[in-house]
Write a protein that holds these residues in place. Sequence first.
Motif, PDB file in Angstrom:
ATOM      1  N   VAL A 114       0.845  -1.194   0.000  1.00 15.22           N
ATOM      2  CA  VAL A 114       0.000   0.000   0.000  1.00 15.22           C
ATOM      3  C   VAL A 114       0.882   1.246   0.000  1.00 15.22           C
ATOM      4  O   VAL A 114       0.698   2.162  -0.815  1.00 15.22           O
ATOM      5  CB  VAL A 114      -0.969   0.000   1.209  1.00 15.22           C
ATOM      6  N   GLN A 115       1.860   1.288   0.899  1.00 14.74           N
ATOM      7  CA  GLN A 115       2.747   2.450   0.994  1.00 14.74           C
ATOM      8  C   GLN A 115       3.553   2.639  -0.290  1.00 14.74           C
ATOM      9  O   GLN A 115       3.751   3.777  -0.748  1.00 14.74           O
ATOM     10  CB  GLN A 115       3.689   2.308   2.199  1.00 14.74           C
ATOM     11  N   GLN A 116       4.011   1.549  -0.882  1.00 11.57           N
ATOM     12  CA  GLN A 116       4.797   1.626  -2.112  1.00 11.57           C
ATOM     13  C   GLN A 116       3.964   2.150  -3.281  1.00 11.57           C
ATOM     14  O   GLN A 116       4.450   2.940  -4.099  1.00 11.57           O
ATOM     15  CB  GLN A 116       5.396   0.260  -2.464  1.00 11.57           C
ATOM     16  N   VAL A 117       2.708   1.722  -3.379  1.00  2.00           N
ATOM     17  CA  VAL A 117       1.826   2.192  -4.456  1.00  2.00           C
ATOM     18  C   VAL A 117       1.526   3.681  -4.268  1.00  2.00           C
ATOM     19  O   VAL A 117       1.556   4.456  -5.230  1.00  2.00           O
ATOM     20  CB  VAL A 117       0.526   1.352  -4.526  1.00  2.00           C
ATOM     21  N   ILE A 118       1.258   4.088  -3.051  1.00  2.00           N
ATOM     22  CA  ILE A 118       1.013   5.511  -2.763  1.00  2.00           C
ATOM     23  C   ILE A 118       2.230   6.335  -3.163  1.00  2.00           C
ATOM     24  O   ILE A 118       2.109   7.383  -3.815  1.00  2.00           O
ATOM     25  CB  ILE A 118       0.649   5.718  -1.274  1.00  2.00           C
ATOM     26  N   GLU A 119       3.413   5.858  -2.810  1.00  2.00           N
ATOM     27  CA  GLU A 119       4.657   6.564  -3.145  1.00  2.00           C
ATOM     28  C   GLU A 119       4.890   6.599  -4.666  1.00  2.00           C
ATOM     29  O   GLU A 119       5.339   7.608  -5.208  1.00  2.00           O
ATOM     30  CB  GLU A 119       5.845   5.911  -2.434  1.00  2.00           C
ATOM     31  N   LEU A 120       4.575   5.519  -5.343  1.00  6.14           N
ATOM     32  CA  LEU A 120       4.720   5.462  -6.803  1.00  6.14           C
ATOM     33  C   LEU A 120       3.853   6.531  -7.473  1.00  6.14           C
ATOM     34  O   LEU A 120       4.328   7.270  -8.343  1.00  6.14           O
ATOM     35  CB  LEU A 120       4.338   4.069  -7.317  1.00  6.14           C
ATOM     36  N   TYR A 121       2.603   6.624  -7.067  1.00  4.11           N
ATOM     37  CA  TYR A 121       1.707   7.642  -7.627  1.00  4.11           C
ATOM     38  C   TYR A 121       2.207   9.046  -7.302  1.00  4.11           C
ATOM     39  O   TYR A 121       2.178   9.935  -8.142  1.00  4.11           O
ATOM     40  CB  TYR A 121       0.279   7.447  -7.100  1.00  4.11           C
ATOM     41  N   ARG A 122       2.667   9.239  -6.066  1.00  4.21           N
ATOM     42  CA  ARG A 122       3.148  10.563  -5.665  1.00  4.21           C
ATOM     43  C   ARG A 122       4.385  10.955  -6.458  1.00  4.21           C
ATOM     44  O   ARG A 122       4.474  12.059  -6.986  1.00  4.21           O
ATOM     45  CB  ARG A 122       3.453  10.590  -4.167  1.00  4.21           C
ATOM     46  N   THR A 123       5.322  10.035  -6.578  1.00  4.04           N
ATOM     47  CA  THR A 123       6.586  10.316  -7.255  1.00  4.04           C
ATOM     48  C   THR A 123       6.417  10.512  -8.756  1.00  4.04           C
ATOM     49  O   THR A 123       6.933  11.471  -9.321  1.00  4.04           O
ATOM     50  CB  THR A 123       7.590   9.160  -7.009  1.00  4.04           C
ATOM     51  N   HIS A 124       5.707   9.617  -9.411  1.00  2.00           N
ATOM     52  CA  HIS A 124       5.621   9.646 -10.869  1.00  2.00           C
ATOM     53  C   HIS A 124       4.473  10.482 -11.427  1.00  2.00           C
ATOM     54  O   HIS A 124       4.563  10.983 -12.541  1.00  2.00           O
ATOM     55  CB  HIS A 124       5.535   8.226 -11.428  1.00  2.00           C
ATOM     56  N   LEU A 125       3.388  10.600 -10.666  1.00  2.00           N
ATOM     57  CA  LEU A 125       2.227  11.334 -11.170  1.00  2.00           C
ATOM     58  C   LEU A 125       1.936  12.596 -10.377  1.00  2.00           C
ATOM     59  O   LEU A 125       1.046  13.365 -10.751  1.00  2.00           O
ATOM     60  CB  LEU A 125       0.979  10.429 -11.161  1.00  2.00           C
ATOM     61  N   GLY A 126       2.641  12.792  -9.272  1.00  2.00           N
ATOM     62  CA  GLY A 126       2.374  13.966  -8.443  1.00  2.00           C
ATOM     63  C   GLY A 126       0.987  13.928  -7.837  1.00  2.00           C
ATOM     64  O   GLY A 126       0.372  14.957  -7.580  1.00  2.00           O
ATOM     65  N   TYR A 127       0.491  12.730  -7.581  1.00  2.00           N
ATOM     66  CA  TYR A 127      -0.874  12.569  -7.101  1.00  2.00           C
ATOM     67  C   TYR A 127      -0.875  11.723  -5.830  1.00  2.00           C
ATOM     68  O   TYR A 127      -0.304  10.636  -5.792  1.00  2.00           O
ATOM     69  CB  TYR A 127      -1.726  11.893  -8.187  1.00  2.00           C
ATOM     70  N   LYS A 128      -1.520  12.211  -4.791  1.00  2.00           N
ATOM     71  CA  LYS A 128      -1.615  11.491  -3.521  1.00  2.00           C
ATOM     72  C   LYS A 128      -2.907  10.680  -3.507  1.00  2.00           C
ATOM     73  O   LYS A 128      -4.006  11.241  -3.508  1.00  2.00           O
ATOM     74  CB  LYS A 128      -1.604  12.482  -2.348  1.00  2.00           C
TER      75      LYS A 128
END
Length: 144
Positions: free
Chosen positions: A17-31
């Motif tokens: 869950v944390q890794q997917v949230i971080e992936l979206y934040r890092t690559h898409l700028g979306y939380k």
Amino acid sequence: MEESLSPTLEQLQQELVQQVIELYRTHLGYKLPQVSCHIVDRTVTILADDSITRLEQFLGENQQIDLASQVRTNLLKFLEPHLQSLIEQTIGVPVVDVICNSTFETGRTSIVALLDSAPNISGLDTTRRVKQRLKSDSNPDSDK
């Protein structure tokens, strides 16, 4: 003793869950506000609520649904290898296939990953392992 050092099912799921949230934040700028994960045998299922980005929402609100869908499709294609990599690194098992899909009506994204084998999880019900051993013992020529 080695099993006690393995992560628990809940730990693996929370880490994903944390890794997917971080992936979206890092690559898409979306939380992502809400993500859930379930691991059952060789299947990892991740559900992200409110996963439609502001750009996609903007396009949809301005009658550009086809373009918004095309953006979503391309984003998911871009994310698939990253998702596969983070699942493999987190769980420690190769991923055979990743399937991603989103629905604009609900704003949800589903991610399903098929693992090469079941992960080594501490505290997991050993019924499956016992059945596999019994099957193997009763059929010595079996590879599984």
